[in-house]
Design an enzyme around this catalytic site. Structure first.
Site, PDB file in Angstrom:
ATOM      1  N   LYS A 126       0.839  -1.210   0.000  1.00 59.24           N
ATOM      2  CA  LYS A 126       0.000   0.000   0.000  1.00 59.24           C
ATOM      3  C   LYS A 126       0.864   1.247   0.000  1.00 59.24           C
ATOM      4  O   LYS A 126       0.615   2.186  -0.766  1.00 59.24           O
ATOM      5  CB  LYS A 126      -0.906  -0.008   1.235  1.00 59.24           C
ATOM      6  CG  LYS A 126      -1.546   1.325   1.539  1.00 59.24           C
ATOM      7  CD  LYS A 126      -2.348   1.273   2.814  1.00 59.24           C
ATOM      8  CE  LYS A 126      -1.628   1.581   4.081  1.00 59.24           C
ATOM      9  NZ  LYS A 126      -1.310   2.995   4.342  1.00 59.24           N
ATOM     10  N   ASN A 127       1.895   1.268   0.866  1.00 56.21           N
ATOM     11  CA  ASN A 127       2.678   2.491   1.014  1.00 56.21           C
ATOM     12  C   ASN A 127       3.634   2.746  -0.150  1.00 56.21           C
ATOM     13  O   ASN A 127       4.247   3.810  -0.221  1.00 56.21           O
ATOM     14  CB  ASN A 127       3.441   2.485   2.345  1.00 56.21           C
ATOM     15  CG  ASN A 127       2.515   2.738   3.525  1.00 56.21           C
ATOM     16  OD1 ASN A 127       1.331   3.031   3.324  1.00 56.21           O
ATOM     17  ND2 ASN A 127       3.036   2.628   4.728  1.00 56.21           N
TER      18      ASN A 127
ATOM     19  N   CYS B  28      -4.424  12.618  13.660  1.00 52.62           N
ATOM     20  CA  CYS B  28      -5.062  11.315  13.543  1.00 52.62           C
ATOM     21  C   CYS B  28      -4.813  10.526  14.821  1.00 52.62           C
ATOM     22  O   CYS B  28      -4.130  11.015  15.724  1.00 52.62           O
ATOM     23  CB  CYS B  28      -4.611  10.581  12.293  1.00 52.62           C
ATOM     24  SG  CYS B  28      -3.118   9.640  12.464  1.00 52.62           S
TER      25      CYS B  28
ATOM     26  N   ARG C  14       1.093  14.389  13.514  1.00 54.02           N
ATOM     27  CA  ARG C  14       1.529  14.157  12.136  1.00 54.02           C
ATOM     28  C   ARG C  14       1.557  15.414  11.266  1.00 54.02           C
ATOM     29  O   ARG C  14       0.787  15.552  10.319  1.00 54.02           O
ATOM     30  CB  ARG C  14       0.686  13.055  11.501  1.00 54.02           C
ATOM     31  CG  ARG C  14       0.760  11.777  12.292  1.00 54.02           C
ATOM     32  CD  ARG C  14       0.058  10.638  11.640  1.00 54.02           C
ATOM     33  NE  ARG C  14       0.801  10.085  10.522  1.00 54.02           N
ATOM     34  CZ  ARG C  14       0.398   9.036   9.817  1.00 54.02           C
ATOM     35  NH1 ARG C  14      -0.742   8.447  10.114  1.00 54.02           N
ATOM     36  NH2 ARG C  14       1.114   8.577   8.813  1.00 54.02           N
TER      37      ARG C  14
ATOM     38  N   ASP D 228       4.855   0.447  12.041  1.00 59.12           N
ATOM     39  CA  ASP D 228       3.628  -0.180  11.530  1.00 59.12           C
ATOM     40  C   ASP D 228       3.498  -1.652  11.949  1.00 59.12           C
ATOM     41  O   ASP D 228       2.482  -2.280  11.664  1.00 59.12           O
ATOM     42  CB  ASP D 228       3.550  -0.062  10.003  1.00 59.12           C
ATOM     43  CG  ASP D 228       3.177   1.344   9.562  1.00 59.12           C
ATOM     44  OD1 ASP D 228       2.835   2.179  10.413  1.00 59.12           O
ATOM     45  OD2 ASP D 228       3.215   1.607   8.336  1.00 59.12           O
TER      46      ASP D 228
ATOM     47  N   ARG E 122      -8.438  -0.372   4.966  1.00 62.07           N
ATOM     48  CA  ARG E 122      -7.591   0.667   4.378  1.00 62.07           C
ATOM     49  C   ARG E 122      -6.245   0.088   3.961  1.00 62.07           C
ATOM     50  O   ARG E 122      -5.577   0.654   3.090  1.00 62.07           O
ATOM     51  CB  ARG E 122      -7.362   1.783   5.395  1.00 62.07           C
ATOM     52  CG  ARG E 122      -8.659   2.401   5.843  1.00 62.07           C
ATOM     53  CD  ARG E 122      -8.409   3.552   6.739  1.00 62.07           C
ATOM     54  NE  ARG E 122      -7.496   4.458   6.051  1.00 62.07           N
ATOM     55  CZ  ARG E 122      -6.994   5.551   6.566  1.00 62.07           C
ATOM     56  NH1 ARG E 122      -7.316   5.881   7.781  1.00 62.07           N
ATOM     57  NH2 ARG E 122      -6.184   6.313   5.886  1.00 62.07           N
TER      58      ARG E 122
END
Ligand code: UD1
Length: 425
Positions: free
Chosen positions: A22-23, A116, A121, A304, A396
């Site tokens: 995803k990233n 968030c 952030r 993560d 997500r």
């Protein structure tokens, strides 16, 4: 809102195929704005954040077509340079269109991402870098406005290595006049993947993957194909699923060399790991030992994977100290794990886990993407039934997670109940 229901206690066994990162997909999709010509990306994960990026590119006027795990994008024509609040509020990585829009079209208006669940952030380093390249950057009514006839190469030092910041600046510098040097750049494999895609399109980039990246600007980029790298965080999550259930799991189509820190830590915890070229075999037959972990920018231990490792440490023998150094408030999963019987104390940026605990299924609430993954893992190990609410966070970043876990023998189902609310993380 959907709920996921897990009946835990079954050791997972079998093979699982890892999807695209995803990233890596998010900046690669955003970078299509940097030039005309068709870009065909394969191994693109079908996760909500990637779909959101496609929607954003569509709003900007690009032609976007998804088929399975392939995305075809042509950004020859852009009809808007504005990334609206309604989209940015659902995904902060939308800020990745800022550099490309500004570099190719001379202006960009991007809603300022809010805070968030894992911290404040900020994007100050993205903006400072663009200003150093000659952009006129201002904040108006919650929007970042940036303008520049043509960006010029600059020497940029990032106070802290920022992943999307490095990506934004590298994309912008690709079309700048002259040479840009980004010092103290982030070194994540996803940055290298983006650089490889940009270079296939004609960009001149040297040093991606190290802390100094040099970009010699070119006039234009053309279209290209690209196969997105495998997702090291998805892969790591399935490894921990194998470990926490004391199972034997094989990951296919992953990149073990992107996962050194995690693999070493799992071995230290007593898990047997064997690595082939694109495969990892895990055997968690022996007792698990508590270990200490400190999250850091790559090649350090990934933040993560922190929530997943906290979950794993609850069933390991002894005391583990997990220190979070990347984000300031990333322990939202701890309260929920306590509801399942875990003995965890949070002291500042450290979680001290006393194990082993016999986790017990309970209703729990997901707060962000990786926290949700940690709760799923705890549910797989727990006795009885765990019900995870707000599970839309999982979608997500994980493609068909429940299906993949069922393929490994887990008892896990999704109960669909109406639309997911938007948030910003
Ligand atoms: C990316 C990843 C995210 C991961 C994180 C850290 C994507 C889409 N997301 O997020 O999954 O958890 O890297 O590996 O790739 N910072 C500043 N000023 C800035 C930018 C960042 O102070 O302008 C700080 C942040 O608050 C944080 C640290 O730098 O403490 C690292 O954040 P950063 O690498 O920017 O994270 P993201 O790129 O948002």
């Amino acid at each position: 809102m959907d709920r996921t229901i897990i009946t835990g206690g079954t050791p997972l066994r079998g093979e699982v195929q890892i999807g695209g990162a995803k990233n890596a997909a998010l900046p690669i999709l955003a970078s299509t704005i940097l030039g005309g010509g068709e870009c065909v990306m394969t191994n693109v994960p079908r996760v909500v954040d990637v779909v959101t990026m496609g929607k954003l590119l569509g709003i900007l006027g690009a032609k976007v077509h998804y088929e399975g795990n392939c995305a075809v994008i042509n950004a020859a024509v852009i009809t808007s340079t504005q990334a609206p609040y309604d989209l940015v509020k659902t995904m902060r990585a939308s800020v990745l269109v800022l550099g490309p829009l500004l570099a190719r079209w001379g202006e960009a208006t991007v809603s300022m991402p809010g805070g968030c669940a894992i911290g404040s952030r900020p994007v100050n380093l993205h903006l400072a870098g663009l200003a150093k390249m000659g952009a006129d950057v201002s904040m108006e009514h919650g929007y970042i406005r940036a303008k520049a006839k043509r960006l010029t190469g600059a020497q940029i030092y990032c106070d802290t290595p920022t992943v999307t910041g490095t990506e934004n600046l590298m994309m912008a510098a690709s079309l700048a006049q002259g040479t840009t040097v980004i010092e103290n750049a982030a070194k994540e494999p996803e940055i290298v993947d983006l650089a490889n895609f940009l270079m296939k399109r004609g960009a001149r980039i040297d040093g991606a993957g190290s802390d100094v990246i040099t970009i010699e600007g070119v006039r234009e980029l053309h279209g290209s194909d690209h196969d997105v790298i495998p997702d090291r965080i998805e892969a790591g999550t399935y490894l921990v699923a194998g470990a926490i259930t004391r199972g034997t799991v094989t990951l296919n189509r992953c990149r073990p060399n992107h996962m050194d820190a995690l693999l070493m830590k799992l071995r230290e915890a007593g898990v047997e790991i064997q690595v082939d070229k694109e495969q990892i075999h895990l055997n968690a037959g022996s007792p698990l030992k508590g270990i200490d972990i400190r999250t850091l920018p790559y090649p350090g231990f990934p933040t993560d994977m922190q929530a997943q490792m906290v979950a794993l440490m609850t069933v390991a023998e002894g005391t583990s100290v997990i220190t979070e150094t990347v984000f300031e408030s990333r322990f939202m999963h701890v309260e929920e794990l306590r509801r399942m019987g875990a003995d965890i104390k949070v002291e500042g940026n450290r979680a001290v886990v006393a194990g082993p605990t016999k986790l017990a299924g309970a209703p729990v609430m997901a707060s962000d993407l990786r926290a949700s993954a940690g709760l799923v893992l705890a549910g797989l190990a727990a006795e009885g039934t765990t019900e995870i609410l707000r599970v839309y966070h999982l979608d997500r970043g994980y493609e068909r997670m429940e299906e993949k876990l069922r393929g490994l023998g887990a008892t896990i189902t999704r109960h669909k109940e109406g639309a997911a609310p938007a948030d910003n993380c």
